[in-house]
Design a protein around this motif. Structure first.
Motif, PDB file in Angstrom:
ATOM      1  N   GLY A 197       7.055 -29.226   4.687  1.00  0.00           N
ATOM      2  CA  GLY A 197       6.294 -28.358   5.580  1.00  0.00           C
ATOM      3  C   GLY A 197       6.870 -26.975   5.739  1.00  0.00           C
ATOM      4  N   MET A 198       7.817 -26.611   4.839  1.00  0.00           N
ATOM      5  CA  MET A 198       8.483 -25.324   4.925  1.00  0.00           C
ATOM      6  C   MET A 198       8.609 -24.645   3.557  1.00  0.00           C
ATOM      7  N   HIS A 199       8.771 -25.467   2.494  1.00  0.00           N
ATOM      8  CA  HIS A 199       8.974 -24.961   1.137  1.00  0.00           C
ATOM      9  C   HIS A 199       7.955 -25.579   0.177  1.00  0.00           C
ATOM     10  N   PRO A 200       7.654 -24.895  -0.922  1.00  0.00           N
ATOM     11  CA  PRO A 200       6.892 -25.558  -1.985  1.00  0.00           C
ATOM     12  C   PRO A 200       7.623 -26.810  -2.460  1.00  0.00           C
ATOM     13  N   ALA A 201       6.859 -27.787  -2.933  1.00  0.00           N
ATOM     14  CA  ALA A 201       7.426 -29.097  -3.233  1.00  0.00           C
ATOM     15  C   ALA A 201       8.333 -29.112  -4.454  1.00  0.00           C
ATOM     16  N   GLY A 202       8.063 -28.280  -5.451  1.00  0.00           N
ATOM     17  CA  GLY A 202       8.855 -28.333  -6.667  1.00  0.00           C
ATOM     18  C   GLY A 202       8.424 -27.292  -7.677  1.00  0.00           C
ATOM     19  N   PRO A 203       8.880 -27.416  -8.932  1.00  0.00           N
ATOM     20  CA  PRO A 203       8.594 -26.396  -9.951  1.00  0.00           C
ATOM     21  C   PRO A 203       7.113 -26.089 -10.135  1.00  0.00           C
ATOM     22  N   GLU A 204       6.262 -27.086 -10.104  1.00  0.00           N
ATOM     23  CA  GLU A 204       4.832 -26.839 -10.280  1.00  0.00           C
ATOM     24  C   GLU A 204       4.285 -25.917  -9.194  1.00  0.00           C
ATOM     25  N   GLN A 205       4.718 -26.134  -7.982  1.00  0.00           N
ATOM     26  CA  GLN A 205       4.252 -25.314  -6.869  1.00  0.00           C
ATOM     27  C   GLN A 205       4.888 -23.918  -6.912  1.00  0.00           C
ATOM     28  N   TYR A 206       6.149 -23.835  -7.314  1.00  0.00           N
ATOM     29  CA  TYR A 206       6.768 -22.518  -7.458  1.00  0.00           C
ATOM     30  C   TYR A 206       6.109 -21.719  -8.584  1.00  0.00           C
ATOM     31  N   ALA A 207       5.617 -22.408  -9.600  1.00  0.00           N
ATOM     32  CA  ALA A 207       4.891 -21.721 -10.670  1.00  0.00           C
ATOM     33  C   ALA A 207       3.597 -21.099 -10.136  1.00  0.00           C
ATOM     34  N   VAL A 208       2.899 -21.811  -9.267  1.00  0.00           N
ATOM     35  CA  VAL A 208       1.682 -21.264  -8.650  1.00  0.00           C
ATOM     36  C   VAL A 208       2.025 -20.033  -7.826  1.00  0.00           C
ATOM     37  N   LEU A 209       3.107 -20.114  -7.051  1.00  0.00           N
ATOM     38  CA  LEU A 209       3.546 -18.976  -6.248  1.00  0.00           C
ATOM     39  C   LEU A 209       3.918 -17.802  -7.145  1.00  0.00           C
ATOM     40  N   GLY A 210       4.641 -18.075  -8.220  1.00  0.00           N
ATOM     41  CA  GLY A 210       5.041 -17.013  -9.137  1.00  0.00           C
ATOM     42  C   GLY A 210       3.866 -16.318  -9.788  1.00  0.00           C
ATOM     43  N   GLU A 211       2.864 -17.074 -10.182  1.00  0.00           N
ATOM     44  CA  GLU A 211       1.669 -16.475 -10.778  1.00  0.00           C
ATOM     45  C   GLU A 211       0.921 -15.612  -9.770  1.00  0.00           C
ATOM     46  N   SER A 212       0.900 -16.047  -8.520  1.00  0.00           N
ATOM     47  CA  SER A 212       0.262 -15.251  -7.474  1.00  0.00           C
ATOM     48  C   SER A 212       0.994 -13.934  -7.282  1.00  0.00           C
ATOM     49  N   PHE A 213       2.323 -13.995  -7.187  1.00  0.00           N
ATOM     50  CA  PHE A 213       3.115 -12.771  -7.080  1.00  0.00           C
ATOM     51  C   PHE A 213       2.908 -11.883  -8.303  1.00  0.00           C
ATOM     52  N   ARG A 214       2.843 -12.473  -9.463  1.00  0.00           N
ATOM     53  CA  ARG A 214       2.681 -11.688 -10.689  1.00  0.00           C
ATOM     54  C   ARG A 214       1.408 -10.840 -10.633  1.00  0.00           C
ATOM     55  N   ARG A 215       0.295 -11.466 -10.248  1.00  0.00           N
ATOM     56  CA  ARG A 215      -0.966 -10.729 -10.152  1.00  0.00           C
ATOM     57  C   ARG A 215      -0.842  -9.560  -9.182  1.00  0.00           C
ATOM     58  N   ILE A 216      -0.208  -9.817  -8.054  1.00  0.00           N
ATOM     59  CA  ILE A 216      -0.067  -8.781  -7.030  1.00  0.00           C
ATOM     60  C   ILE A 216       0.807  -7.637  -7.521  1.00  0.00           C
ATOM     61  N   ILE A 217       1.956  -7.965  -8.085  1.00  0.00           N
ATOM     62  CA  ILE A 217       2.897  -6.938  -8.523  1.00  0.00           C
ATOM     63  C   ILE A 217       2.294  -6.057  -9.608  1.00  0.00           C
ATOM     64  N   LEU A 218       1.609  -6.651 -10.572  1.00  0.00           N
ATOM     65  CA  LEU A 218       1.053  -5.860 -11.672  1.00  0.00           C
ATOM     66  C   LEU A 218      -0.006  -4.880 -11.200  1.00  0.00           C
ATOM     67  N   GLN A 219      -0.667  -5.182 -10.098  1.00  0.00           N
ATOM     68  CA  GLN A 219      -1.683  -4.267  -9.599  1.00  0.00           C
ATOM     69  C   GLN A 219      -1.088  -3.068  -8.862  1.00  0.00           C
ATOM     70  N   ILE A 220       0.223  -3.062  -8.696  1.00  0.00           N
ATOM     71  CA  ILE A 220       0.876  -1.907  -8.087  1.00  0.00           C
ATOM     72  C   ILE A 220       1.067  -0.781  -9.104  1.00  0.00           C
ATOM     73  N   ARG A 221       1.080  -1.112 -10.395  1.00  0.00           N
ATOM     74  CA  ARG A 221       1.362  -0.110 -11.420  1.00  0.00           C
ATOM     75  C   ARG A 221       0.498   1.149 -11.322  1.00  0.00           C
ATOM     76  N   PRO A 222      -0.834   1.059 -11.159  1.00  0.00           N
ATOM     77  CA  PRO A 222      -1.628   2.283 -11.064  1.00  0.00           C
ATOM     78  C   PRO A 222      -1.225   3.161  -9.878  1.00  0.00           C
ATOM     79  N   MET A 223      -0.776   2.549  -8.803  1.00  0.00           N
ATOM     80  CA  MET A 223      -0.362   3.331  -7.631  1.00  0.00           C
ATOM     81  C   MET A 223       0.926   4.092  -7.931  1.00  0.00           C
TER      82      MET A 223
END
Length: 228
Positions: A197-223
């Motif tokens: 109830g505090m952390h992602p359960a394991g690698p599969e869930q951290y991969a989902v989090l990482g992909e979400s961050f990736r999309r967000i970070i890459l959209q900063i480039r034009p700015m």
């Protein structure tokens, strides 16, 4: 301090209206020179991370390197270069501010911090100065502050902290992101995404989090490109 974090009045307006979803708006710089734009696309964004166990990885300390429970493992590459930072399990924002060291040439600083403040009964108002200190130490091109995830045993306090953290972020002209949308069901976790109830359960869930961050970070480039 804020001069190196402000992108101009047009960008501030965009920041104020950020994120109906979990990604930042993309815009095309109206007068970007082709050579500068091509060069920006060719060079990966240099990304630093400051945080707690949500970023520290399986070893519980980011200084040991990325692993299968480090979200940056899944975000880096193809336009994103991880250049360091500081994250340790259990760390409060004040400890992060004291421990982080300067890093040259950071394009985007990601701060994912506050869960342990909630755990120890601290409010965002008590922790606010430490976010400023972290940004002042790294001196990045852009600061991206992340929402903290659901916190099952401290749900009201976590919601209040997130609300105050977002207001603080927008007041600074920084960028706010919620990479947890795919992990959240209302104010709690999607079933199976977290065990404690505090952390992602394991690698599969951290991969989902990482992909979400990736999309967000890459959209900063034009700015960043718009700044020249």
């Amino acid at each position: 301090m804020r001069r190196f974090l402000t992108f101009g009045s047009a960008f501030v307006v965009l920041v104020t209206l950020l994120l109906a979803g979990d990604v930042l708006p993309v815009f095309d710089p109206p007068q970007a020179e082709p050579r500068a734009a091509d060069r920006a696309r060719a060079e990966p964004l240099r990304v630093a991370v400051v945080g707690d166990s949500l970023s520290a990885g399986r070893s519980l300390f980011l200084g040991n390197g990325l692993d299968d429970e480090s979200w940056m493992t899944y975000a880096e590459g193809d336009g994103i270069e991880f250049v360091g930072g500081w994250a340790r399990s259990g760390a409060l924002p004040g400890q992060m501010a004291s421990a982080v060291q300067p890093i040259a040439g950071v394009d985007v600083l990601v701060i994912l911090a506050g869960t342990n403040a909630v755990r120890t009964g601290k409010t965002m108002a008590e922790e606010a100065t430490y976010y400023d200190q972290i940004a002042s130490t790294i001196r990045p091109g852009a600061v991206l502050v992340s929402a903290i995830p659901p916190y099952r045993t401290h749900e009201p306090a976590a919601l209040a902290y997130n609300t105050a953290l977002r207001a603080f972020t927008e007041d600074h002209g920084w960028m706010w992101a919620d990479p947890w949308r795919g992990a959240r069901d209302g104010d709690d976790w999607v079933e199976g995404f977290s065990v404690d109830g505090m952390h992602p359960a394991g690698p599969e869930q951290y991969a989902v989090l990482g992909e979400s961050f990736r999309r967000i970070i890459l959209q900063i480039r034009p700015m960043l490109s718009a700044r020249g």
